[in-house]
Enzyme design. Structure first.
Site, PDB file in Angstrom:
ATOM      1  N   CYS A   1       0.866  -1.187   0.000  1.00 37.33           N
ATOM      2  CA  CYS A   1       0.000   0.000   0.000  1.00 37.33           C
ATOM      3  C   CYS A   1       0.899   1.233   0.000  1.00 37.33           C
ATOM      4  O   CYS A   1       2.052   1.157  -0.457  1.00 37.33           O
ATOM      5  CB  CYS A   1      -0.986  -0.026   1.164  1.00 37.33           C
ATOM      6  SG  CYS A   1      -0.223  -0.037   2.802  1.00 37.33           S
TER       7      CYS A   1
ATOM      8  N   ARG B   1      -3.391  -0.712   5.405  1.00 34.47           N
ATOM      9  CA  ARG B   1      -3.997  -1.762   4.582  1.00 34.47           C
ATOM     10  C   ARG B   1      -3.098  -2.983   4.384  1.00 34.47           C
ATOM     11  O   ARG B   1      -3.537  -4.120   4.613  1.00 34.47           O
ATOM     12  CB  ARG B   1      -4.397  -1.192   3.209  1.00 34.47           C
ATOM     13  CG  ARG B   1      -5.505  -0.159   3.290  1.00 34.47           C
ATOM     14  CD  ARG B   1      -5.638   0.640   2.010  1.00 34.47           C
ATOM     15  NE  ARG B   1      -4.479   1.525   1.814  1.00 34.47           N
ATOM     16  CZ  ARG B   1      -4.276   2.274   0.750  1.00 34.47           C
ATOM     17  NH1 ARG B   1      -5.152   2.222  -0.248  1.00 34.47           N
ATOM     18  NH2 ARG B   1      -3.225   3.060   0.673  1.00 34.47           N
TER      19      ARG B   1
ATOM     20  N   ASP C   1      -8.284   3.920   1.239  1.00 27.64           N
ATOM     21  CA  ASP C   1      -7.301   4.272   2.272  1.00 27.64           C
ATOM     22  C   ASP C   1      -8.041   4.742   3.526  1.00 27.64           C
ATOM     23  O   ASP C   1      -8.723   5.768   3.496  1.00 27.64           O
ATOM     24  CB  ASP C   1      -6.420   5.394   1.699  1.00 27.64           C
ATOM     25  CG  ASP C   1      -5.326   5.807   2.652  1.00 27.64           C
ATOM     26  OD1 ASP C   1      -5.352   5.370   3.819  1.00 27.64           O
ATOM     27  OD2 ASP C   1      -4.460   6.579   2.230  1.00 27.64           O
TER      28      ASP C   1
HETATM   29  P1  4NP Z   1      -1.766   2.774   4.130  1.00 28.55           P
HETATM   30  O1  4NP Z   1      -2.427   4.119   4.729  1.00 28.55           O
HETATM   31  O2  4NP Z   1      -1.195   3.131   2.772  1.00 28.55           O
HETATM   32  O3  4NP Z   1      -2.923   1.840   4.024  1.00 28.55           O
HETATM   33  O4  4NP Z   1      -0.704   2.339   5.121  1.00 28.55           O
HETATM   34  C1  4NP Z   1      -1.736   5.327   4.833  1.00 28.55           C
HETATM   35  C2  4NP Z   1      -0.868   5.516   5.872  1.00 28.55           C
HETATM   36  C3  4NP Z   1      -0.201   6.727   6.002  1.00 28.55           C
HETATM   37  C4  4NP Z   1      -0.436   7.743   5.097  1.00 28.55           C
HETATM   38  C5  4NP Z   1      -1.298   7.541   4.037  1.00 28.55           C
HETATM   39  C6  4NP Z   1      -1.943   6.326   3.904  1.00 28.55           C
HETATM   40  N1  4NP Z   1       0.222   8.985   5.269  1.00 28.55           N
HETATM   41  O5  4NP Z   1      -0.048   9.910   4.479  1.00 28.55           O
HETATM   42  O6  4NP Z   1       1.053   9.139   6.182  1.00 28.55           O
END
Ligand code: 4NP
Length: 149
Positions: free
Chosen positions: A8, A14, A122
């Site tokens: 991800c 995720r 997300d």
């Molecule tokens: P992930 O979610 O891609 O599912 O781990 C996110 C975690 C952090 C961020 C964005 C999406 N961020 O902008 O820090």
């Protein structure tokens, strides 16, 4: 041994869930599952507490996972690379060195005929319900993947 990488953006919401859930459905003598993020923001961090919590309430412990960034050598280490959304897919493909690298990359929700939006949304800026929905979608998809493997 078949090796599968879940990817991800941050590797804290995720893909840690996809990693823990698929691993729980497979014989780890024959399958190696891991996860990574395309971004470097959270390297070394534990999964988001909301991901840890929804996994725990479904009997899966992901608290020992630590965030890593996707790297080019992952194309050599893994047989299948699942992107959680189209943006992750595009970021991974941009690092591919060959057609063989590209062939390993799949959009995770392409494995789930029941959902029309092929992006695992997300949940980072969402609430607990968003994490529950993400868990359920990933779990349903991992059932299909595990059955097919
Ligand atoms: P992930 O979610 O891609 O599912 O781990 C996110 C975690 C952090 C961020 C964005 C999406 N961020 O902008 O820090």
């Amino acid at each position: 041994m078949t090796s599968i990488l879940m990817v991800c953006l941050g590797n804290i919401c995720r893909s840690p869930l996809a990693h823990g859930i698929l691993e729980s459905k497979l014989n780890t003598e024959h399958f190696y599952i891991d996860s990574a993020g395309t971004a470097a923001y959270h390297i070394g961090n534990k999964p988001d507490s909301r991901s840890i919590s929804v996994a725990k309430s479904n009997g899966i412990d992901i608290s020992m996972q630590r965030a890593k960034q996707f790297k080019i050598s992952d194309f050599d280490t893994f047989d299948i690379i699942y992107a959680m959304d189209q943006s992750n897919y595009t970021n991974i493909i941009a690092l591919a060195r060959s057609k063989d690298d590209i062939k390993k990359v799949k959009l995770f929700l392409e494995e789930n005929q029941k959902v029309s939006n092929k992006n695992v949304l997300d949940p980072y800026y969402g609430d607990v319900d968003d994490f529950v929905n993400v868990f359920n979608t990933i779990n349903d998809t991992c059932n299909t993947i595990a059955k097919a493997l």
